[in-house]
Scaffold this active site. Structure first.
Site, mmCIF file in Angstrom:
data_model
loop_
_atom_site.group_PDB
_atom_site.id
_atom_site.type_symbol
_atom_site.label_atom_id
_atom_site.label_comp_id
_atom_site.label_asym_id
_atom_site.label_seq_id
_atom_site.Cartn_x
_atom_site.Cartn_y
_atom_site.Cartn_z
ATOM 1 N N GLU A 4 47.626 26.037 34.316
ATOM 2 C CA GLU A 4 47.822 25.516 35.664
ATOM 3 C C GLU A 4 48.330 24.085 35.506
ATOM 4 O O GLU A 4 48.190 23.494 34.425
ATOM 5 C CB GLU A 4 46.471 25.494 36.405
ATOM 6 C CG GLU A 4 45.859 26.855 36.644
ATOM 7 C CD GLU A 4 46.683 27.704 37.588
ATOM 8 O OE1 GLU A 4 47.209 27.164 38.596
ATOM 9 O OE2 GLU A 4 46.848 28.910 37.310
ATOM 10 N N THR A 37 49.508 35.348 48.334
ATOM 11 C CA THR A 37 49.073 33.954 48.444
ATOM 12 C C THR A 37 47.820 33.767 47.602
ATOM 13 O O THR A 37 47.306 34.712 46.995
ATOM 14 C CB THR A 37 48.695 33.619 49.895
ATOM 15 O OG1 THR A 37 47.473 34.297 50.212
ATOM 16 C CG2 THR A 37 49.777 34.061 50.865
ATOM 17 N N LYS A 84 54.675 28.816 56.651
ATOM 18 C CA LYS A 84 55.166 28.171 57.876
ATOM 19 C C LYS A 84 55.929 29.100 58.811
ATOM 20 O O LYS A 84 55.784 29.054 60.019
ATOM 21 C CB LYS A 84 56.082 27.009 57.482
ATOM 22 C CG LYS A 84 55.323 25.912 56.766
ATOM 23 C CD LYS A 84 56.102 24.620 56.759
ATOM 24 C CE LYS A 84 55.321 23.557 56.029
ATOM 25 N NZ LYS A 84 55.371 23.762 54.544
ATOM 26 N N VAL A 98 42.810 41.006 38.033
ATOM 27 C CA VAL A 98 42.344 40.912 36.645
ATOM 28 C C VAL A 98 43.464 41.371 35.713
ATOM 29 O O VAL A 98 43.993 42.472 35.881
ATOM 30 C CB VAL A 98 41.110 41.822 36.421
ATOM 31 C CG1 VAL A 98 40.639 41.728 34.980
ATOM 32 C CG2 VAL A 98 39.989 41.459 37.376
ATOM 33 N N ALA A 151 46.556 40.610 35.430
ATOM 34 C CA ALA A 151 47.859 40.809 36.080
ATOM 35 C C ALA A 151 48.184 42.304 36.167
ATOM 36 O O ALA A 151 47.394 43.084 36.700
ATOM 37 C CB ALA A 151 48.962 40.038 35.357
ATOM 38 N N GLU A 196 44.906 45.360 41.701
ATOM 39 C CA GLU A 196 44.993 45.471 40.248
ATOM 40 C C GLU A 196 45.285 44.125 39.603
ATOM 41 O O GLU A 196 44.812 43.811 38.508
ATOM 42 C CB GLU A 196 46.093 46.485 39.885
ATOM 43 C CG GLU A 196 46.193 46.806 38.423
ATOM 44 C CD GLU A 196 44.873 47.274 37.845
ATOM 45 O OE1 GLU A 196 44.506 48.419 38.075
ATOM 46 O OE2 GLU A 196 44.204 46.465 37.153
ATOM 47 N N GLY A 204 51.898 35.989 34.311
ATOM 48 C CA GLY A 204 53.351 35.877 34.386
ATOM 49 C C GLY A 204 53.866 36.593 35.628
ATOM 50 O O GLY A 204 53.259 37.554 36.099
ATOM 51 N N LYS A 233 37.373 36.401 37.225
ATOM 52 C CA LYS A 233 37.807 37.738 36.798
ATOM 53 C C LYS A 233 36.616 38.563 36.324
ATOM 54 O O LYS A 233 36.520 39.756 36.597
ATOM 55 C CB LYS A 233 38.851 37.623 35.683
ATOM 56 C CG LYS A 233 40.168 37.065 36.204
ATOM 57 C CD LYS A 233 41.152 36.823 35.083
ATOM 58 C CE LYS A 233 42.386 36.109 35.587
ATOM 59 N NZ LYS A 233 43.203 35.572 34.495
ATOM 60 N N GLY A 289 54.156 26.326 30.425
ATOM 61 C CA GLY A 289 53.767 26.953 31.698
ATOM 62 C C GLY A 289 52.634 27.939 31.569
ATOM 63 O O GLY A 289 52.395 28.742 32.464
#
Ligand code: ASP
Ligand code: MG
Length: 814
Positions: free
Chosen positions: A668, A556, A508, A610, A612, A607, A799, A683, A665
């Site tokens: 999703e 995002t 926003k 895939v 993290a 990076e 994470g 991935k 957690g």
């Protein structure tokens, strides 16, 4: 013997006089000193303007005198408290006398309606004399013995009343004749000297530097200190370039070139007498006594600062002569130089172009009128005699100069200069350089001066690499990244790196700072005063604010932002992305994004798409670039599936395992997104495309472990309760696996022919995937070099911390 010169800013008020006094006292403890004083700052200008004001009848003489008198009265006012009131009164009287002298001179001007140069010289040098009165008073009440040198009697010059050159040999004789006792402090007004008839002349604006150099020569000083209000000479004007660096050492010639080409720190004639007599010069700061300053001598010290300065002169114009073919260029240059000499004009460069039969001369704009007036007379006949075809004037130019005594040995720097010139080529008019010169000159349009200086300075003095980032998306990962950047500030500083955050935005609003957002209280993003998020506007910021090499960080998962990547590259950004959408659109768009980045020479790092922060893409790229050949891949690419199937091993039911994963957690909010295998498929697609397979997302085969009725459900609660219907199926599958000493794993594979699959498999102990549970990821690559033992990368693949650190590492590699 040591000579100290104090400039106007060091004598601007009573406190400054006291600081100077302390410096004098301290230095005098060690050796004899000669003090050269300038007028308190602004006074010379005031005196100068007073002449015009009177001639143009713009101000009454009385008012002018009052202003100057009050200035000095206020300055000495605080010295009144001294017990030596008689001396104070004497001082005041002397100042008054000078003001009356000024008044008389201004009256003469008023009636004569003109001002001779001789009177002008007398008027504008009053400030220097008063400075000497004041300092004499301050030293006298401290009981020092003082000899005041009168430069009019002792410094013999040639030249004009307003711009004279000192005859050092004769002046030295005069000073030696004075036989000044070693116990005395020598005091002398700067700026002033005398002609052959012992009439007062001045040495040109800022001439007291030159006075100090002359006094140093005449007294055999071993050093000449120029005290001012900056730490010394910088690599560029610090007002223009905030990252300008203080130069510790310069050789004489470099300092001479710097002042010739616009550095305002020293009067241009100062260095030459010091150089001839091998007297070092130090620039010191009265506002910062601890700074070591800049030393100018003839010692070439090894230094990493090899370009000694980037100076500029703003008001410049260029004359281009086009010469007839039959006329010899060199002969014509001689003619032009004669003309320039007659009019005593400083010229910055004169350059022949043999191929074009042209001669270019670069001159200061202040002389344009005189030059043009005479030029017409002088060269018109050459036009008619067919010696020249035309002459052309180009105006509104600036001259940038790079000064170094070492161009010859450091060619690589020339490359940096040319890279910058290339970038601004539309506005570069001319360059002048030879490897043996101490300068490299660039003539350019005024409009680009600031931006050009900034870019060139950054390129040459890459002291600290600045990384300019624009963060889009400020959810969990964005926030963690900001935290990590703040934490690492000091660490990066030691590595000569600085991250400047220019934009922080959510969907926003956005925050912007052209330098660096220091206070990113994320609540700020809710303020109404902030600008509404507008990617188009954000992309324009680097150009508008001259931010070099910007990096857009996409935290995002927005399709909209991903669609804009091509545009973002075109606007000059590199991209560090956590947004998988950009690499999983249809193959054509995927290719176009990557091609655009290549075409615009921008980095595209992803990076974290895939595994993290795990270095999957990096390693894969390295292997392929160095010629390794892909054979096959398998892996557990989802933290949630790793967790769920790890629990099944402990005989926990499928529904309970999903529930636990959700609670911690690992999944999703809607666990079906993980269970459906689509995330793993994305991935796999990214890895496969990286290897070179032309695949679409729909080409990835997914073994669906969820029945249609569960996929159709709208309510997540319902999904969770319905999962119990699968418990038995998984219980059975798990039992069979266990019987064979195997475990169930939800895995992704890529075969040599590019076939990609996501499926549930029962695997044995020998398989590296066997041990992977608790949310861990594993990537197993078999290649020509890595076989039969594969390359394995494993660790947390999801994470906030690991993902943010993956992005952080990406941006440090740009
Ligand atoms: N006061 C003179 C000027 O402003 C001389 C000097 O400061 O060196 O030009
Ligand atoms: Mg000055």
């Amino acid at each position: 013997m040591r000579v100290l010169k104090f400039g106007g800013t060091s004598l601007a008020n009573a406190e400054k006089f006291q600081i100077v006094l302390q410096i004098i006292i301290k230095k005098f403890k060690k050796e004899q000193i000669g003090i050269v004083l300038s007028a308190p700052s602004t006074i010379t200008n005031l005196l100068f303007n007073s002449i015009t004001l009177v001639l143009e009848k713009k101000k009454k003489i009385k008012e002018i005198i009052k202003k100057i008198y009050i200035f000095f009265r206020n300055l000495i006012n605080s010295f009144k408290t001294t017990k030596q009131i008689i001396k104070y009164k004497k001082l005041k009287k002397k100042i008054k006398k000078k003001c009356i002298f000024l008044q008389k001179k201004l009256k003469i001007i008023k009636y004569a309606k003109t001002c001779s140069d001789s009177i002008k010289a007398k008027i504008i040098s009053i400030g220097e004399k008063i400075s000497v009165y004041i300092m004499y008073f301050l030293l006298k009440i401290k009981k020092y013995h003082i000899t005041i040198i009168d430069p009019v009697k002792n410094f013999i010059t040639t030249g004009t009343y307003l711009n004279s050159k000192i005859d050092l040999k004769n002046s030295k004789n005069n000073i030696e004749k004075l036989k000044i006792p070693k116990t005395n402090i020598i005091l002398m007004p700067g700026f002033i000297a005398g002609n052959q008839n012992k009439k007062l002349v001045i040495l040109g604006r800022n001439g007291s530097d030159y006075s100090a150099a002359a006094l140093s020569v005449c007294t055999n000083a071993k050093i000449c200190e120029i005290w001012t209000d900056v730490d010394g000479i910088y690599t560029c004007d610090p007002q223009k370039i905030s990252t300008a660096v203080l130069l510790k050492n310069l050789i004489y010639q470099e300092a001479q070139e710097l002042s010739f080409f616009g550095a305002k720190i020293l009067h241009p004639s100062t260095i030459s007498p010091l150089k001839k007599n091998n007297i070092p010069c130090i620039i010191k700061n009265t506002n910062n006594l601890t700074s070591k300053g800049t030393k100018i001598n003839n010692e070439t010290k090894k230094s990493h600062v090899f370009i000694k300065g980037l100076t500029y002169i703003k008001k410049i114009f260029l004359i281009t002569f086009k010469i007839f073919k039959k006329i010899k260029i060199l002969k014509y240059i001689e003619l032009i130089l004669n003309f320039i000499n007659i009019h005593k004009i400083k010229i910055f460069f004169i350059k022949p172009s043999y191929t074009h039969q042209k001669i270019l001369i670069c001159l200061p704009t202040e002389k344009k009128k005189i030059i043009l007036k005479n030029l017409n007379n002088f060269f018109l006949k050459d036009l008619s005699k067919k010696k020249i075809i035309y002459f052309k004037i180009t105006q509104n130019l600036s001259l940038v100069s790079l000064i170094s005594s070492n161009f010859y040995y450091n060619h690589y720097i020339i490359q940096f200069i040319f890279q910058t010139i290339q970038k601004y080529k539309k506005n570069i008019i001319e360059i002048d350089h030879s490897l043996y010169n101490f300068h490299f000159l660039i003539l350019l349009n005024n409009t680009i001066l600031s931006s050009f200086l900034k870019t060139l300075h950054q390129k040459i003095y890459y002291q600290r690499k600045k990384i300019h980032i624009f963060i889009i998306g400020i959810g969990g990962i964005g926030q963690t990244l900001l935290k990590q950047i703040t934490q690492q500030k000091e660490f990066l500083k030691n590595k000569n790196k600085k991250i400047c955050i220019h934009v922080i935005s959510n969907s926003k609003k956005y925050l912007f700072d052209k330098k660096n957002i220091l206070n990113f209280d994320l609540k700020n993003l809710k303020q109404d005063t902030l600008k509404n998020f507008d990617l188009k506007e954000i992309l324009k910021l680097p150009e508008n604010f001259n931010i070099q090499n910007p990096i857009l960080i996409d935290c995002t998962s927005s399709t909209q932002i991903a669609k804009n990547y091509i545009n973002i590259f075109k606007k000059g950004f590199h991209i560090v992305s956590a947004n998988k959408k950009s690499n999983t659109t249809n193959f054509q768009s995927y290719k176009k994004i990557h091609k655009t980045a290549l075409f615009y020479k921008k980095k595209f790092f992803y990076e974290t798409h895939v595994g993290a922060g795990l270095p999957i893409i990096k390693n894969l790229k390295n292997l392929l670039s160095t010629g390794d050949k892909f054979q096959k891949f398998s892996g557990i690419l989802s933290g949630s599936m790793s967790f769920i199937f790890g629990l099944l091993e402990k005989n926990i039911t499928f529904s309970k395992a999903v529930k636990k994963a959700k609670k911690l957690g690992f999944t999703e909010p809607d666990p079906r997104e993980d269970l459906s295998g689509i995330d793993i498929a994305r991935k796999l697609l990214i890895i496969a495309r990286e290897i070179g397979y032309k695949l679409e997302l729909s080409d990835i085969k997914i073994e669906n472990i969820l029945p249609k009725n569960i996929l159709k459900l709208k309510n997540i609660e319902e999904v969770m309760t319905n999962l119990t219907t699968l418990d038995n199926i998984f219980f059975e599958k798990n039992k069979i696996a266990q019987k064979m000493n195997q475990v169930l794993r939800f895995i992704g594979t890529i075969k040599k022919d590019g076939v990609c699959e996501v499926k549930l498999k029962s695997i044995s102990k020998k398989n590296p995937l066997y041990k992977i549970k608790n949310g861990e990821n594993i990537f197993v690559f078999y290649t020509q070099y890595y076989s039969p033992i594969p390359l394995i990368i494993q660790g947390y693949g999801a994470g906030k911390n690991v993902t943010a650190s993956g992005m952080f590492s990406d941006l440090l590699h740009i």
